[in-house]
Design an enzyme around this catalytic site. Structure first.
Site, PDB file in Angstrom:
ATOM      1  N   ASP A  14       4.540  -1.125  10.525  1.00 37.94           N
ATOM      2  CA  ASP A  14       4.981  -1.721   9.278  1.00 37.94           C
ATOM      3  C   ASP A  14       6.415  -1.248   9.002  1.00 37.94           C
ATOM      4  OD1 ASP A  14       4.773  -2.866   6.599  1.00 37.94           O
ATOM      5  OD2 ASP A  14       4.562  -0.803   5.915  1.00 37.94           O
ATOM      6  N   ASP A  16       8.401  -1.449   5.310  1.00 40.68           N
ATOM      7  CA  ASP A  16       8.596  -0.817   3.996  1.00 40.68           C
ATOM      8  C   ASP A  16       7.562   0.265   3.737  1.00 40.68           C
ATOM      9  OD1 ASP A  16      10.854  -2.314   2.824  1.00 40.68           O
ATOM     10  OD2 ASP A  16       9.530  -4.036   3.058  1.00 40.68           O
ATOM     11  N   THR A 109       5.799  -6.865   9.724  1.00 40.40           N
ATOM     12  CA  THR A 109       6.205  -6.677   8.332  1.00 40.40           C
ATOM     13  C   THR A 109       5.963  -7.925   7.498  1.00 40.40           C
ATOM     14  OG1 THR A 109       8.106  -6.216   6.878  1.00 40.40           O
ATOM     15  CG2 THR A 109       8.590  -7.285   8.978  1.00 40.40           C
ATOM     16  N   SER A 110       5.715  -7.722   6.201  1.00 40.08           N
ATOM     17  CA  SER A 110       5.574  -8.842   5.272  1.00 40.08           C
ATOM     18  C   SER A 110       6.935  -9.373   4.832  1.00 40.08           C
ATOM     19  CB  SER A 110       4.769  -8.411   4.040  1.00 40.08           C
ATOM     20  OG  SER A 110       3.443  -8.098   4.418  1.00 40.08           O
ATOM     21  N   LYS A 141      -0.728  -9.884   4.802  1.00 37.37           N
ATOM     22  CA  LYS A 141      -1.613  -8.731   4.714  1.00 37.37           C
ATOM     23  C   LYS A 141      -2.230  -8.763   3.318  1.00 37.37           C
ATOM     24  CE  LYS A 141       1.632  -5.949   7.500  1.00 37.37           C
ATOM     25  NZ  LYS A 141       2.593  -4.832   7.445  1.00 37.37           N
ATOM     26  N   ASP A 166       1.589   2.145   5.281  1.00 34.95           N
ATOM     27  CA  ASP A 166       1.602   2.975   4.070  1.00 34.95           C
ATOM     28  C   ASP A 166       0.780   2.395   2.932  1.00 34.95           C
ATOM     29  OD1 ASP A 166       3.904   1.885   1.747  1.00 34.95           O
ATOM     30  OD2 ASP A 166       3.606   0.823   3.630  1.00 34.95           O
TER      31      ASP A 166
END
Length: 218
Positions: A14, A16, A109-110, A141, A166
């Site tokens: 991931d 962030d 990643t989003s 996600k 995270d």
């Protein structure tokens, strides 16, 4: 902390909160959004980490039309991409990524491509060669689609992947993909990852001769 050793064939990372600390800008932009919509900023911040913006909006404003969320999300992404003030690496991220050179890994990643590019650059981090971004998936996600796509692009079975995450949404996505999850930071510890570290200074990756990786956590 007890050390954990995991064996894998690929790592899925991931961005962030895992590689990049973007909390300052996320807080600024989402609290401003919450204020505009008469929502409690603290409650909004519990939802937004790890998800695509429009998916967070759908949870927070369930009666609002999808097209409005998508349009609002576009504006928010542009704001977030332009605002990199306070964006820094998670401690150990640069050394961790350097240790993965030539090893099987991907960014999942989003964020969309412009946002991922801006934040990784602001933190002084190289973008992994294989990337699964918001544009690559149909579902945000906690849906496992992103992690499953990352595994497929690397040609590795989901069970042979270790995810670094995270957020609650990200950890749930990794679990739903049938992968083991290393939680990074204090948020992660609340959501039952297989192992948890304070930051990436507590992770060491060792390449084994058969193409697999040994991940020392803690």
């Amino acid at each position: 902390m007890t050390a954990t050793v995991l064996t894998a064939r690929a790592l899925l990372l991931d961005m962030d909160g895992t590689l990049v600390n973007s909390d300052a800008v996320v807080e600024r932009i989402w609290r401003s959004w919450a204020e505009r919509h008469g929502l409690d900023g603290d409650e909004v911040m519990k939802v937004v980490h790890g998800r695509q913006g429009h998916a967070s909006m759908a949870l927070l404003l369930p009666d609002r039309p999808v097209r409005q969320n998508l349009a609002d999300n576009e504006r928010m992404l542009a704001e977030e991409t332009a605002d990199t003030d306070g964006v820094v690496e998670i401690p150990g991220a640069a050394a961790f990524l350097a240790s993965l050179a030539g090893l099987s890994h991907a960014l999942v990643t989003s964020a969309d491509v412009p946002l991922a590019t801006a934040r990784m650059a602001a933190a002084g981090l190289p973008l992994p060669e294989v990337r699964v971004t918001a544009e690559s998936v149909g579902a945000s996600k906690p849906d496992p689609e992103g992690f499953l796509k990352g595994a497929a692009e690397l040609g590795v079975a989901p069970a042979d992947c270790v995810v670094f995450e995270d957020s609650a949404a990200g950890i749930a996505a990794g679990r739903a993909a049938g992968m083991r999850v290393v939680g990074v930071g204090p948020r992660a510890a609340l959501h039952g990852p297989d192992a948890v570290v304070r930051d990436l200074t507590e992770v060491r990756v060792e390449a084994l001769g058969d193409g697999s990786l040994r991940v020392h956590v803690g």
